[in-house]
Design an enzyme around this catalytic site. Structure first.
Site, short mmCIF file in Angstrom:
data_model
loop_
_atom_site.label_atom_id
_atom_site.label_comp_id
_atom_site.label_asym_id
_atom_site.label_seq_id
_atom_site.Cartn_x
_atom_site.Cartn_y
_atom_site.Cartn_z
N LYS A 199 -41.45 19.36 -37.33
CA LYS A 199 -41.14 19.44 -38.76
C LYS A 199 -40.53 18.09 -39.15
CE LYS A 199 -38.80 22.13 -42.28
NZ LYS A 199 -38.50 20.98 -43.12
N ARG A 218 -45.04 17.19 -53.84
CA ARG A 218 -45.01 18.64 -53.86
C ARG A 218 -44.86 19.17 -55.30
NH1 ARG A 218 -40.79 21.93 -50.13
NH2 ARG A 218 -40.58 23.75 -51.40
N GLU A 226 -47.14 15.26 -44.49
CA GLU A 226 -45.73 14.91 -44.70
C GLU A 226 -45.60 13.42 -44.39
OE1 GLU A 226 -43.46 17.13 -45.71
OE2 GLU A 226 -41.49 16.38 -45.08
N PHE A 242 -51.20 17.59 -41.69
CA PHE A 242 -51.11 18.89 -41.02
C PHE A 242 -52.03 19.97 -41.58
CE2 PHE A 242 -47.39 18.77 -43.89
CZ PHE A 242 -47.69 19.86 -44.71
N ARG A 262 -45.63 31.52 -50.80
CA ARG A 262 -44.71 31.54 -49.66
C ARG A 262 -44.99 32.84 -48.94
NH1 ARG A 262 -40.17 28.39 -49.30
NH2 ARG A 262 -39.99 27.82 -51.47
N LYS A 311 -40.55 27.76 -41.04
CA LYS A 311 -39.75 26.63 -40.57
C LYS A 311 -38.66 27.14 -39.66
CE LYS A 311 -37.46 26.71 -44.97
NZ LYS A 311 -37.05 26.07 -46.15
P1 AMP Z 1 -38.46 23.13 -46.44
O1 AMP Z 1 -38.65 21.95 -47.34
O2 AMP Z 1 -37.17 23.12 -45.70
O3 AMP Z 1 -38.78 24.43 -47.14
O4 AMP Z 1 -39.56 23.03 -45.28
C1 AMP Z 1 -40.93 23.03 -45.56
C2 AMP Z 1 -41.42 21.60 -45.72
O5 AMP Z 1 -41.44 20.93 -44.47
C3 AMP Z 1 -42.84 21.50 -46.20
O6 AMP Z 1 -42.92 21.67 -47.59
C4 AMP Z 1 -43.23 20.09 -45.77
O7 AMP Z 1 -42.87 19.19 -46.79
C5 AMP Z 1 -42.32 19.83 -44.58
N1 AMP Z 1 -43.03 19.64 -43.29
C6 AMP Z 1 -42.68 18.76 -42.34
N2 AMP Z 1 -43.50 18.82 -41.28
C7 AMP Z 1 -44.41 19.78 -41.54
C8 AMP Z 1 -45.51 20.33 -40.81
N3 AMP Z 1 -45.85 19.91 -39.59
N4 AMP Z 1 -46.24 21.32 -41.41
C9 AMP Z 1 -45.91 21.79 -42.65
N5 AMP Z 1 -44.87 21.30 -43.37
C10 AMP Z 1 -44.12 20.31 -42.83
#
Ligand code: AMP
Length: 615
Positions: A299, A319, A349, A390, A466, A472
């Protein structure tokens, strides 16, 4: 369509703050709007001439509008400014001053929606020498032909100040009300006074009178009819999620109905809402949601970048669907050089790294690149980014969102030629084992990322949703190195092994050991598969000091690295803490002695840390 008709609608929308009334006015207006006028009308109602994702801006300053009012009305700029200072609203000033001179130009052609729309769009095309003057002329031309309140709304639209409160919800509902009367009929009532069909409310949207008992009674039936109506709303919403343009959606609805909405397609170049992630706290929970095996990916702590390509054209969106193509010429070049396809939409990303050490840096360090409009070359050098691809939504003209994630991943692995610290496919493994996820998690953290994403292998891509197809996992807990102080013989087929182990940490400043839990997962039944019960039993056997039935106490020489989901307060163990879901990661006895294991202080720190994260 005459612009004055649209201005009539603006007046109606301006006259109420009630959502249902606004929806009604807009839907009635859409009913009479010809197919060709729908897109301009929908955009103009939102106070824009391009969909929100389009980076083109009118770029007109107040002063230019002052000058245009001066030219259109013949009133000196200073006097225009004076009026403006009085009211604070250039729209109103335009209206008053243009009205004043109306008699003189009665012959001016009546404005159409098309004419206003075209002139406004032309404003964005003018650049370079003399462009300011030509922009002013385009505005003055509109203002000179404006009648009544038209000038007010033209000026407000140009200045981005048309605030008539038509958000996405109202637009979506109005499209349903206008073009799907059958599904919607049942959720309307008949006004007892004017006999028009209007939305259920206290007063009639048409005549303003109270709706009366009969109409209110119908409200109960309306609830029952909502199912069908909601289906239509969902269809419209989905079409919008794919296009991000209500103009396109409304035209489809009018010309092709519900079936047409179903055929709305993703278009390369038009941003699409990305799929969102759910959060999980434990690996077990993750597997429960996405099934086994699952794909785990780093991530990256960067920002989402949707990369579109058609032939030589490339578009990059954030985004929030902002067009950031100009801010990232480096990424444009990486895509052209290292991605082998002519047409696609990639989900990725972008993560920053230190240009010297090449190590990843947190998002905050590079966030300024997104907004940066000048000195871009310099920022590329100072704040370089690596694109981690990804997912994919469109490939060579084909929509692939319906294909299983595993297939989509295959496509990106084929098309992206990894170029470290430029563009790569996200680092990933496929596994069904908690221990492997833990190991990969550690690796991900060591690489400077936030943790892991876990993805469902057979899931489609759901734009804007979602839905639990990707999770995550940003656990903050560190593994602990603990000593085995006692063990129990197993049962059944495990009877020949010591198969569960009492673990202890060190007291702070003393040699004393404090028990903190019992572990029996993470070990293998066969040696070939990894650290096995058999091996641990062999290590423990010579260390046995006491035997009490199935329980043996041992000299604390075997050190295990243990992962867990949570530390809890517990009276069961001497340490006062217990590990929830402990899991053996590996044997550390060769590298670590009893003096190197974690202390109660470490446990307390981790306990506090976890509370902070959760709270
Ligand atoms: P969050 O922003 O904490 O909701 O986490 C989700 C976000 O992680 C996604 O919207 C992406 O921007 C980011 N992200 C980072 N690495 C990845 C990955 N390998 N696959 C999908 N999303 C990722």
């Amino acid at each position: 369509m005459k612009y004055s008709e649209l201005v009539g609608l603006y007046g109606q929308l301006d006259s109420t703050t009630k959502r249902l009334e606004k929806t009604y006015y807009l839907s009635e207006f859409l009913k009479k709007t010809a197919a060709d006028d729908i897109e301009p009308v929908i955009l103009l109602v939102q106070g824009r001439v391009f969909p929100s994702y389009d980076e083109r801006e009118l770029g007109v300053a107040n002063q230019l509008v002052v000058k245009a009012i001066n030219v259109a009305s013949g009133i000196a700029s200073a006097a225009v400014e004076k009026e403006w200072a009085k009211t604070g609203d250039l729209g109103k000033v335009a209206e008053q001053l243009i009205k004043g001179k109306r008699q003189a130009t009665l012959t001016a052609a009546e404005l159409t929606v098309k004419k206003v729309f075209e002139n406004l769009r032309k404003l964005t095309e003018l650049t370079g020498q003399g462009s300011v003057d030509r922009k002013m002329q385009l505005i003055a031309e509109l203002l000179s032909s404006a009648k009544g309140t038209e000038a007010r709304y033209i000026a407000r639209t140009i200045l981005g100040q048309l605030r008539i409160g038509t958000g996405a919800g109202i637009l979506r509902d109005a499209i349903a009300w206008a073009y799907f009367p059958k599904a919607v009929e049942k959720v309307f009532v008949k006004c007892g006074s004017c006999h028009k069909t209007v939305p259920p409310a206290d007063s009639c949207a048409e005549c303003g009178k109270e709706l009366g008992k009969e109409a209110k009674a119908a409200a109960a039936e309306i609830e029952a009819a909502r199912g069908e109506y909601n289906k239509i709303l969902d269809k419209i919403q989905t079409a919008y999620d794919l296009t991000n343009d209500f103009g396109v959606v409304a035209r489809k609805a009018k010309t092709e109905g519900a079936r047409g909405l179903g055929t709305v397609e993703i278009r390369v170049g038009t941003p699409i809402k990305v799929m969102l992630a759910l959060k999980v706290d434990t690996v077990e929970e993750a597997f429960e949601t996405v099934g086994r095996p699952a794909q785990c990916e780093y991530k990256y702590d960067g920002f989402r970048l949707e990369c579109h390509r058609r032939g030589d054209r490339i578009w990059l969106y954030t985004r929030r669907l902002e067009n950031v193509t100009n801010q990232f010429p480096d990424v444009v070049e990486y895509l052209k050089k290292h991605v082998k396809a002519d047409s696609y939409i990639l989900d990725a990303e972008a993560v920053g790294y230190d240009p010297k050490t090449k190590k990843y840096v947190p998002f905050q360090n590079i966030s300024q690149r997104i907004k940066r409009k000048y000195d871009i070359e310099k920022t590329i050098e100072e704040l370089p980014v690596e694109v981690n691809v990804f997912d994919i939504l469109c490939y060579e003209g084909k929509n692939v969102v319906g294909q299983p994630f595993r297939k989509r991943r295959e496509i990106i692995e084929r098309m992206v030629k990894d170029a470290e610290r430029k563009i790569v496919v996200s680092k990933a493994i496929i596994t069904d084992k908690e221990a492997e996820v833990e190991k990969f998690f550690k690796e991900a953290k060591a690489a400077g990322t936030e943790g892991l994403m876990l993805k469902k292998l057979d899931a489609p891509y759901q734009p804007g949703a979602r839905v639990g197809y990707m999770l995550k996992f940003k656990k903050v807990m560190e593994n602990l190195d603990l000593a085995i102080v006692a063990a129990e013989w197993g049962e059944g087929k495990r009877a020949k092994w010591l198969s569960s182990y009492y673990l202890a940490c060190r007291d702070h400043g003393h040699d004393k050991l404090l028990e903190i839990g019992k572990v029996s997962t993470g070990l293998k039944e066969k040696r070939e598969e990894g650290l096995s019960f058999d091996e641990v039993t062999e290590m423990l056997r010579p260390l046995i000091t006491e035997e009490h039935g199935r329980l043996v106490r041992v000299n604390p020489k075997v050190i295990l690295e243990v992962a867990y989901e949570e530390i809890q307060k517990s009276p069961t163990y001497e340490s006062g803490y217990a590990l929830r879901f402990p899991r053996v990661i590996r044997n550390r006895s060769d590298e670590k002695g009893i003096g190197d294991i974690n202390t109660i202080k470490d446990v307390e720190r981790l306990y506090r840390q976890q509370k902070k994260v959760k709270g």
